[in-house]
Design a protein around this motif. Structure first.
Motif, PDB file in Angstrom:
ATOM      1  N   UNK A  50      83.599  72.799  -5.927  1.00  0.00           N
ATOM      2  CA  UNK A  50      83.262  71.977  -7.087  1.00  0.00           C
ATOM      3  C   UNK A  50      82.212  72.658  -7.941  1.00  0.00           C
ATOM      4  N   UNK A  51      82.355  72.508  -9.243  1.00  0.00           N
ATOM      5  CA  UNK A  51      81.353  73.033 -10.172  1.00  0.00           C
ATOM      6  C   UNK A  51      81.328  72.172 -11.424  1.00  0.00           C
ATOM      7  N   UNK A  52      80.192  72.115 -12.066  1.00  0.00           N
ATOM      8  CA  UNK A  52      80.027  71.377 -13.312  1.00  0.00           C
ATOM      9  C   UNK A  52      79.591  72.344 -14.402  1.00  0.00           C
ATOM     10  N   UNK A  53      80.226  72.270 -15.559  1.00  0.00           N
ATOM     11  CA  UNK A  53      79.928  73.212 -16.633  1.00  0.00           C
ATOM     12  C   UNK A  53      80.043  72.510 -17.981  1.00  0.00           C
ATOM     13  N   UNK A  54      79.427  73.122 -18.994  1.00  0.00           N
ATOM     14  CA  UNK A  54      79.466  72.576 -20.355  1.00  0.00           C
ATOM     15  C   UNK A  54      80.734  73.019 -21.062  1.00  0.00           C
ATOM     16  N   UNK A  55      81.234  72.151 -21.930  1.00  0.00           N
ATOM     17  CA  UNK A  55      82.404  72.476 -22.739  1.00  0.00           C
ATOM     18  C   UNK A  55      82.108  72.129 -24.192  1.00  0.00           C
ATOM     19  N   UNK A  56      82.803  72.799 -25.086  1.00  0.00           N
ATOM     20  CA  UNK A  56      82.649  72.569 -26.523  1.00  0.00           C
ATOM     21  C   UNK A  56      84.004  72.223 -27.116  1.00  0.00           C
ATOM     22  N   UNK A 146      70.054  79.628 -11.649  1.00  0.00           N
ATOM     23  CA  UNK A 146      70.617  79.849 -12.978  1.00  0.00           C
ATOM     24  C   UNK A 146      71.733  80.889 -12.919  1.00  0.00           C
ATOM     25  N   UNK A 147      71.500  81.992 -12.176  1.00  0.00           N
ATOM     26  CA  UNK A 147      72.508  83.047 -12.066  1.00  0.00           C
ATOM     27  C   UNK A 147      73.783  82.513 -11.420  1.00  0.00           C
ATOM     28  N   UNK A 148      73.631  81.594 -10.434  1.00  0.00           N
ATOM     29  CA  UNK A 148      74.800  80.981  -9.807  1.00  0.00           C
ATOM     30  C   UNK A 148      75.561  80.132 -10.817  1.00  0.00           C
ATOM     31  N   UNK A 149      74.840  79.369 -11.623  1.00  0.00           N
ATOM     32  CA  UNK A 149      75.486  78.561 -12.659  1.00  0.00           C
ATOM     33  C   UNK A 149      76.233  79.447 -13.642  1.00  0.00           C
ATOM     34  N   UNK A 150      75.606  80.570 -14.014  1.00  0.00           N
ATOM     35  CA  UNK A 150      76.267  81.506 -14.921  1.00  0.00           C
ATOM     36  C   UNK A 150      77.527  82.081 -14.294  1.00  0.00           C
ATOM     37  N   UNK A 151      77.448  82.458 -13.023  1.00  0.00           N
ATOM     38  CA  UNK A 151      78.600  83.045 -12.341  1.00  0.00           C
ATOM     39  C   UNK A 151      79.731  82.025 -12.191  1.00  0.00           C
ATOM     40  N   UNK A 157      85.709  79.942 -16.754  1.00  0.00           N
ATOM     41  CA  UNK A 157      86.301  80.461 -17.985  1.00  0.00           C
ATOM     42  C   UNK A 157      87.528  81.310 -17.691  1.00  0.00           C
ATOM     43  N   UNK A 158      87.504  82.027 -16.567  1.00  0.00           N
ATOM     44  CA  UNK A 158      88.623  82.904 -16.224  1.00  0.00           C
ATOM     45  C   UNK A 158      89.783  82.144 -15.587  1.00  0.00           C
ATOM     46  N   UNK A 159      89.503  80.985 -14.962  1.00  0.00           N
ATOM     47  CA  UNK A 159      90.533  80.312 -14.174  1.00  0.00           C
ATOM     48  C   UNK A 159      91.069  79.030 -14.792  1.00  0.00           C
ATOM     49  N   UNK A 160      90.242  78.330 -15.575  1.00  0.00           N
ATOM     50  CA  UNK A 160      90.627  77.006 -16.065  1.00  0.00           C
ATOM     51  C   UNK A 160      91.004  77.037 -17.536  1.00  0.00           C
ATOM     52  N   UNK A 161      91.936  76.175 -17.884  1.00  0.00           N
ATOM     53  CA  UNK A 161      92.315  75.960 -19.281  1.00  0.00           C
ATOM     54  C   UNK A 161      92.253  74.465 -19.567  1.00  0.00           C
ATOM     55  N   UNK A 166      86.645  74.536 -25.227  1.00  0.00           N
ATOM     56  CA  UNK A 166      86.238  75.875 -24.821  1.00  0.00           C
ATOM     57  C   UNK A 166      85.116  75.744 -23.805  1.00  0.00           C
ATOM     58  N   UNK A 167      85.267  76.416 -22.675  1.00  0.00           N
ATOM     59  CA  UNK A 167      84.234  76.379 -21.638  1.00  0.00           C
ATOM     60  C   UNK A 167      83.073  77.263 -22.064  1.00  0.00           C
ATOM     61  N   UNK A 168      81.877  76.722 -21.961  1.00  0.00           N
ATOM     62  CA  UNK A 168      80.682  77.442 -22.374  1.00  0.00           C
ATOM     63  C   UNK A 168      79.991  78.079 -21.172  1.00  0.00           C
ATOM     64  N   UNK A 169      79.616  79.349 -21.268  1.00  0.00           N
ATOM     65  CA  UNK A 169      78.854  79.959 -20.166  1.00  0.00           C
ATOM     66  C   UNK A 169      77.459  79.366 -20.083  1.00  0.00           C
ATOM     67  N   UNK A 170      76.839  79.506 -18.918  1.00  0.00           N
ATOM     68  CA  UNK A 170      75.476  78.989 -18.731  1.00  0.00           C
ATOM     69  C   UNK A 170      74.528  79.667 -19.709  1.00  0.00           C
TER      70      UNK A 170
END
Length: 209
Positions: A50-56, A146-151, A157-161, A166-170
């Motif tokens: 599981x991961x949580x990330x920002x999207x635009x 932070x580096x883990x969130x970025x990774x 970004x590489x796996x999900x559509x 648009x998925x935003x990097x950390x």
């Protein structure tokens, strides 16, 4: 010195309060951080986490409002999904665990530092070691976090559509770099103050002889 004692007591209470609050929050949200568990015969589900990330949003998305009888623009800024961790992400998990363990030792040293301040034992050599262990490991932990969130966002970004998003990097501005720099600066100022105090005491004792 009475002021040092009061400050030390307040700081000790704040550290304990923050630690207990953070532990409770982590315990409550453990399911959100744990790998996904899906009852499925597909072995690929055993590899996702599981991961949580920002999207635009790429464009406004319409949602039907039954009360108003019309469509209104809508969207979300954060997404919770599942990815296959890359080698870099797995390595960062290990670093996060190591820095987290060292941070517990740093917390112990920080508590010992505040206790020594309460006892009016401020400018001592052992407090140099305590304050450095109490400051630098937690800073390293937050940087690795932070580096883990970025990774993880790079993996997402590489796996999900996600259609329409648009998925935003950390972002490197997710936490205060100024706060970290000030914490390091104050730590080293304390170290210099202790060394100057020791040199002054040494010169004073030499002059009396």
């Amino acid at each position: 010195m009475k002021t040092f004692k009061i400050i030390g007591l307040i700081a000790l209470l704040i550290v304990l309060f923050e630690f207990i609050g953070g532990f409770n929050d982590g315990w409550s949200d453990v399911d959100k951080l744990a790998p996904i568990s899906i009852e499925s015969a597909d072995p690929a589900f055993d590899k996702v986490t599981a991961t949580t990330f920002d999207v635009l949003p790429d464009s406004a998305i319409q949602a039907a409002n039954s009360q108003a009888g019309t469509t209104v623009p809508t969207g979300f800024m954060q997404c919770h999904s599942y990815i296959v961790p890359s080698g870099l992400t797995n390595f960062t998990y290990i670093l996060l665990g190591l820095t987290g363990l060292v941070s517990f030792y740093g917390l112990y040293n920080l508590i010992r530092l505040f206790i020594s301040i309460i006892r009016k034992e401020v400018f001592t050599s052992i407090n140099i070691r305590r304050i450095r262990w109490g400051v630098y490991p937690p800073i390293a932990y937050h940087l690795v976090k932070y580096f883990l969130n970025w990774s993880e966002t790079r993996d997402a970004m590489a796996q999900l559509t996600i259609p329409g998003y648009t998925i935003q990097p950390a972002s490197p501005f997710e936490f205060s770099w100024i706060g970290i720099l000030l914490l390091i600066l104050l730590t080293e100022v304390f170290v210099v103050a202790v060394k100057l105090k020791q040199e002054f005491d040494h010169l004073k004792s030499s002059s009396t002889l």
